[in-house]
Design a protein around this motif. Structure first.
Motif, PDB file in Angstrom:
ATOM      1  N   ARG A 193      33.150 -16.529  98.034  1.00 26.38           N
ATOM      2  CA  ARG A 193      34.111 -16.789  96.837  1.00 26.38           C
ATOM      3  C   ARG A 193      34.460 -15.342  96.546  1.00 26.38           C
ATOM      4  N   GLU A 194      33.395 -14.582  96.442  1.00 24.75           N
ATOM      5  CA  GLU A 194      33.569 -13.211  95.629  1.00 24.75           C
ATOM      6  C   GLU A 194      34.085 -11.891  96.591  1.00 24.75           C
ATOM      7  N   GLU A 195      33.342 -12.129  97.921  1.00 24.73           N
ATOM      8  CA  GLU A 195      33.422 -10.975  99.009  1.00 24.73           C
ATOM      9  C   GLU A 195      34.322 -11.630  99.966  1.00 24.73           C
ATOM     10  N   GLY A 196      34.640 -12.742 100.209  1.00 26.99           N
ATOM     11  CA  GLY A 196      35.284 -13.288 101.478  1.00 26.99           C
ATOM     12  C   GLY A 196      34.629 -13.249 102.687  1.00 26.99           C
ATOM     13  N   LEU A 197      35.264 -13.217 103.777  1.00 26.47           N
ATOM     14  CA  LEU A 197      34.638 -13.454 105.085  1.00 26.47           C
ATOM     15  C   LEU A 197      35.541 -12.121 105.860  1.00 26.47           C
ATOM     16  N   TYR A 198      34.639 -11.690 107.127  1.00 26.20           N
ATOM     17  CA  TYR A 198      35.301 -10.726 108.076  1.00 26.20           C
ATOM     18  C   TYR A 198      35.210 -11.336 109.209  1.00 26.20           C
ATOM     19  N   PHE A 199      36.291 -11.621 110.219  1.00 22.73           N
ATOM     20  CA  PHE A 199      36.160 -12.352 111.211  1.00 22.73           C
ATOM     21  C   PHE A 199      37.411 -11.790 112.156  1.00 22.73           C
TER      22      PHE A 199
END
Length: 153
Positions: free
Chosen positions: A84-90
């Protein structure tokens, strides 16, 4: 028939039966992906990951998920607060988390989105692009996830 030959026969027949079963299962998952997600025209790409083995068992055409990304998706459900805080890298995009709980992670990056849904055995991964409705993508993924949960998968 000698004992080693019998054991070899048993092993090879078991492998043949289980490979066939695994192929049928993978083929069924591929059909579910195509029929329930891709054919909505609101899911750009989709994949099914075996949560326990961290392997992709079915995916839409030209949708490649690297093994390290598969592992990150599996770990994401254990770390929803940090997601929730950092998100995702994709796939070269940073995705901001919109929702993250024990069963679902929704994220977006500009006009693109990434949806993850976890069942007992699988993680469904779906993406959408700017011409698609995010709500239709989410609904399709969640319905397929509910179906798999009902089947004990």
């Amino acid at each position: 028939m000698q004992l080693p030959v019998i054991i070899h026969y048993i092993k090879t027949s078991w492998l043949a039966r289980n490979r066939k079963w695994a192929f049928v299962k993978m083929n069924q998952l591929q059909n579910l992906l195509n029929e329930c997600l891709i054919e909505t025209k609101h899911v750009e790409n989709a994949a099914v990951i075996n949560y326990k083995c961290s392997t992709v068992v079915a995916a839409s055409t030209r949708f490649n998920i690297q093994p390290q990304q598969v592992q990150k998706f599996a770990e994401a459900f254990k770390q929803t607060k940090s997601i929730r805080e950092e998100g995702l890298y994709f796939q070269d995009n940073n995705y901001t988390c919109v929702r993250a709980d024990k069963n679902s992670i929704y994220s977006k990056s500009n006009d693109q989105g990434l949806i993850l849904a976890k069942t007992g055995t699988y993680i469904l991964v779906a993406t959408y692009c700017e011409e698609m409705y995010p709500s239709v993508c989410v609904e399709a993924v969640e319905k397929l996830a509910d179906y798999l949960r009902e089947k004990g998968k």
